[in-house]
Design a protein around this motif. Sequence first.
Motif, PDB file in Angstrom:
ATOM      1  N   ALA A  90       0.835  -1.205   0.000  1.00  0.00           N
ATOM      2  CA  ALA A  90       0.000   0.000   0.000  1.00  0.00           C
ATOM      3  C   ALA A  90       0.870   1.255   0.000  1.00  0.00           C
ATOM      4  CB  ALA A  90      -0.926  -0.009   1.209  1.00  0.00           C
ATOM      5  N   ASP A  91       1.904   1.268   0.809  1.00  0.00           N
ATOM      6  CA  ASP A  91       2.799   2.431   0.866  1.00  0.00           C
ATOM      7  C   ASP A  91       3.528   2.641  -0.456  1.00  0.00           C
ATOM      8  OD1 ASP A  91       2.239   3.327   3.419  1.00  0.00           O
ATOM      9  OD2 ASP A  91       3.749   2.064   4.375  1.00  0.00           O
ATOM     10  N   THR A  92       3.882   1.548  -1.130  1.00  0.00           N
ATOM     11  CA  THR A  92       4.516   1.661  -2.441  1.00  0.00           C
ATOM     12  C   THR A  92       3.592   2.380  -3.413  1.00  0.00           C
ATOM     13  OG1 THR A  92       5.788  -0.378  -2.113  1.00  0.00           O
ATOM     14  CG2 THR A  92       5.471   0.355  -4.387  1.00  0.00           C
ATOM     15  N   ILE A  93       2.332   1.995  -3.420  1.00  0.00           N
ATOM     16  CA  ILE A  93       1.339   2.614  -4.319  1.00  0.00           C
ATOM     17  C   ILE A  93       1.106   4.070  -3.939  1.00  0.00           C
ATOM     18  CG2 ILE A  93      -1.077   2.544  -5.054  1.00  0.00           C
ATOM     19  CD1 ILE A  93      -0.897  -0.558  -4.516  1.00  0.00           C
ATOM     20  N   ILE A  94       0.966   4.351  -2.648  1.00  0.00           N
ATOM     21  CA  ILE A  94       0.722   5.707  -2.160  1.00  0.00           C
ATOM     22  C   ILE A  94       1.892   6.625  -2.484  1.00  0.00           C
ATOM     23  CG2 ILE A  94       0.460   7.088  -0.054  1.00  0.00           C
ATOM     24  CD1 ILE A  94      -1.096   4.611   1.095  1.00  0.00           C
ATOM     25  N   ASN A  95       3.117   6.148  -2.279  1.00  0.00           N
ATOM     26  CA  ASN A  95       4.311   6.967  -2.549  1.00  0.00           C
ATOM     27  C   ASN A  95       4.503   7.214  -4.033  1.00  0.00           C
ATOM     28  OD1 ASN A  95       4.997   7.292   0.170  1.00  0.00           O
ATOM     29  ND2 ASN A  95       6.151   5.375   0.223  1.00  0.00           N
ATOM     30  N   ARG A  96       4.153   6.234  -4.843  1.00  0.00           N
ATOM     31  CA  ARG A  96       4.190   6.458  -6.295  1.00  0.00           C
ATOM     32  C   ARG A  96       3.196   7.554  -6.686  1.00  0.00           C
ATOM     33  NH1 ARG A  96       3.812   0.412  -8.952  1.00  0.00           N
ATOM     34  NH2 ARG A  96       5.935  -0.350  -8.508  1.00  0.00           N
ATOM     35  N   ALA A  97       2.002   7.497  -6.091  1.00  0.00           N
ATOM     36  CA  ALA A  97       0.960   8.475  -6.414  1.00  0.00           C
ATOM     37  C   ALA A  97       1.402   9.892  -6.079  1.00  0.00           C
ATOM     38  CB  ALA A  97      -0.332   8.133  -5.674  1.00  0.00           C
ATOM     39  N   LYS A  98       2.165  10.042  -5.003  1.00  0.00           N
ATOM     40  CA  LYS A  98       2.630  11.372  -4.593  1.00  0.00           C
ATOM     41  C   LYS A  98       3.455  12.041  -5.688  1.00  0.00           C
ATOM     42  CE  LYS A  98       2.688  10.569   0.416  1.00  0.00           C
ATOM     43  NZ  LYS A  98       3.548  10.428   1.621  1.00  0.00           N
ATOM     44  N   LYS A  99       4.138  11.234  -6.488  1.00  0.00           N
ATOM     45  CA  LYS A  99       4.952  11.794  -7.573  1.00  0.00           C
ATOM     46  C   LYS A  99       4.087  12.469  -8.634  1.00  0.00           C
ATOM     47  CE  LYS A  99       8.641   8.350  -7.055  1.00  0.00           C
ATOM     48  NZ  LYS A  99       9.390   7.241  -7.699  1.00  0.00           N
ATOM     49  N   ALA A 100       2.831  12.044  -8.717  1.00  0.00           N
ATOM     50  CA  ALA A 100       1.940  12.598  -9.739  1.00  0.00           C
ATOM     51  C   ALA A 100       1.338  13.932  -9.328  1.00  0.00           C
ATOM     52  CB  ALA A 100       0.814  11.600 -10.041  1.00  0.00           C
ATOM     53  N   TYR A 101       1.187  14.167  -8.034  1.00  0.00           N
ATOM     54  CA  TYR A 101       0.425  15.327  -7.573  1.00  0.00           C
ATOM     55  C   TYR A 101       1.000  16.659  -8.046  1.00  0.00           C
ATOM     56  CZ  TYR A 101      -1.661  11.908  -4.329  1.00  0.00           C
ATOM     57  OH  TYR A 101      -2.288  10.812  -3.794  1.00  0.00           O
ATOM     58  N   SER A 102       2.317  16.748  -8.151  1.00  0.00           N
ATOM     59  CA  SER A 102       2.931  18.036  -8.513  1.00  0.00           C
ATOM     60  C   SER A 102       2.506  18.512  -9.903  1.00  0.00           C
ATOM     61  CB  SER A 102       4.455  17.934  -8.445  1.00  0.00           C
ATOM     62  OG  SER A 102       4.938  16.974  -9.374  1.00  0.00           O
ATOM     63  N   PHE A 103       2.116  17.591 -10.768  1.00  0.00           N
ATOM     64  CA  PHE A 103       1.677  17.956 -12.114  1.00  0.00           C
ATOM     65  C   PHE A 103       0.331  18.690 -12.093  1.00  0.00           C
ATOM     66  CE2 PHE A 103       4.723  14.616 -12.863  1.00  0.00           C
ATOM     67  CZ  PHE A 103       5.325  14.960 -14.069  1.00  0.00           C
ATOM     68  N   TYR A 104      -0.385  18.601 -10.982  1.00  0.00           N
ATOM     69  CA  TYR A 104      -1.733  19.153 -10.869  1.00  0.00           C
ATOM     70  C   TYR A 104      -1.802  20.292  -9.852  1.00  0.00           C
ATOM     71  CZ  TYR A 104      -2.710  14.832 -13.311  1.00  0.00           C
ATOM     72  OH  TYR A 104      -2.702  13.821 -14.243  1.00  0.00           O
ATOM     73  N   GLN A 105      -0.625  20.670  -9.353  1.00  0.00           N
ATOM     74  CA  GLN A 105      -0.515  21.619  -8.262  1.00  0.00           C
ATOM     75  C   GLN A 105      -0.535  23.052  -8.769  1.00  0.00           C
ATOM     76  OE1 GLN A 105       3.213  21.056  -6.164  1.00  0.00           O
ATOM     77  NE2 GLN A 105       2.127  21.031  -4.213  1.00  0.00           N
ATOM     78  N   ASN A 106      -1.127  23.938  -7.981  1.00  0.00           N
ATOM     79  CA  ASN A 106      -1.091  25.354  -8.318  1.00  0.00           C
ATOM     80  C   ASN A 106       0.359  25.831  -8.294  1.00  0.00           C
ATOM     81  OD1 ASN A 106      -1.156  28.385  -7.572  1.00  0.00           O
ATOM     82  ND2 ASN A 106      -3.257  27.952  -8.177  1.00  0.00           N
ATOM     83  N   SER A 107       0.779  26.483  -9.328  1.00  0.00           N
ATOM     84  CA  SER A 107       2.194  26.850  -9.475  1.00  0.00           C
ATOM     85  C   SER A 107       2.634  27.958  -8.520  1.00  0.00           C
ATOM     86  CB  SER A 107       2.477  27.287 -10.915  1.00  0.00           C
ATOM     87  OG  SER A 107       1.675  28.422 -11.250  1.00  0.00           O
TER      88      SER A 107
END
Length: 388
Positions: A90-107
């Motif tokens: 579960a942590d592997t999946i969650i930590n991978r997902a965190k890498k995606a969030y910056s692409f959707y973040q307010n600059s």
Amino acid sequence: MKFGICLLIFTISLKSFSNDSILIPQLFQNLLNKQNLETDFFVQGSFSSFRQQGDRKKIKADNNIFFTALVAYTLNELKPLLNTTEKIVADTIINRAKKAYSFYQNSKHKLTYNFWPTTESGNFFPNNKFLSSRSKSLALPDDLDDTGIILAASNLPDSVAKKAHLIMQNFINGKNKTITNTYKKYKNTPAYSTWYGVKMPIDFDFGVHCNILSFVNKYNLNWTISDSSTYHLLLAMIDEEHYLKTPNYISPYYSTASVLLYHIARLSSSKKLTELENRKELFIKNGNELFNQEKNILNKILIASSLYKWNAKPTNIEITKEMVEGSLNTTDFVYYNGHLFAHLNNFIKNITSKLNATHFKWYSSAFNDCLILEYLILKHRKKTVDAN
């Protein structure tokens, strides 16, 4: 690394017992396999998603962050029921997902998120030539729904959660604008809007409100007037049975009674709230009635998981190997949807809601796997009482 994860899954399978519980390892493996490891159209760490317009048969790839964040959120919530090896996966999946969030973040301030990538200029209905070409004038602002789900799934420092919560206080009904697309009795309620954009009309959504309050509860933040107002709006809509009778009106982006019941259960799980606890027997009764009426298996799974969260024992759903191998990855189940003009005033909202071409539905097979996984873990590991 991949061999190590597979070995963990094999270890989990040896420890699984009885009937459909043996499918839990396969569902974890499905999630690992479906998570994107490189950035292309779908960004690294995200799960693929698809969009359908109206009743058209063709579906289009849609690189939103919504389902990825929901998978991470759900796995985080399940952790107390996972064994050691499952927690590692579960942590592997969650930590991978965190890498995606910056692409959707307010600059600018990094504390709000968009449904689509903010790193691209054409981030409005990707793969739709007509709509995406109008991205500059029509692109959606960041929204409190994706933001709340991502923040709740991220295990942030409390100080960061407090700053994000503070920003939310600027996007309240009545602060700069008043809502024009809800029941008249609620139009002066200072509850959260769905959108951060100052140019966007105020827009209420029952499911979005549940997600915002779940984020607030996750970090045990002090409730503001906006939180309390949003909560009492939810209670009023529950007591007047709007979530059962007019779900698509009070929740244009979630829109079905089974999905809204699931949101209530998730909010109830985030923190014990007296008023929701006092209505628990009503929710269980409504859940069992909805379960008996429902034909779609994934909607039944949503309802059953909701009942488990209230420590009730729903009617059994037997999950088969064929379901886990992908037979439920269809467009028959809609968790999230919307239409182009849902945020506008009542007249436009009601007229356009009847036009098929303005409606869009989103799907993710990984999220479907996650819902089945959640159901099986709750079914086999959560203490319940018979409520049938």
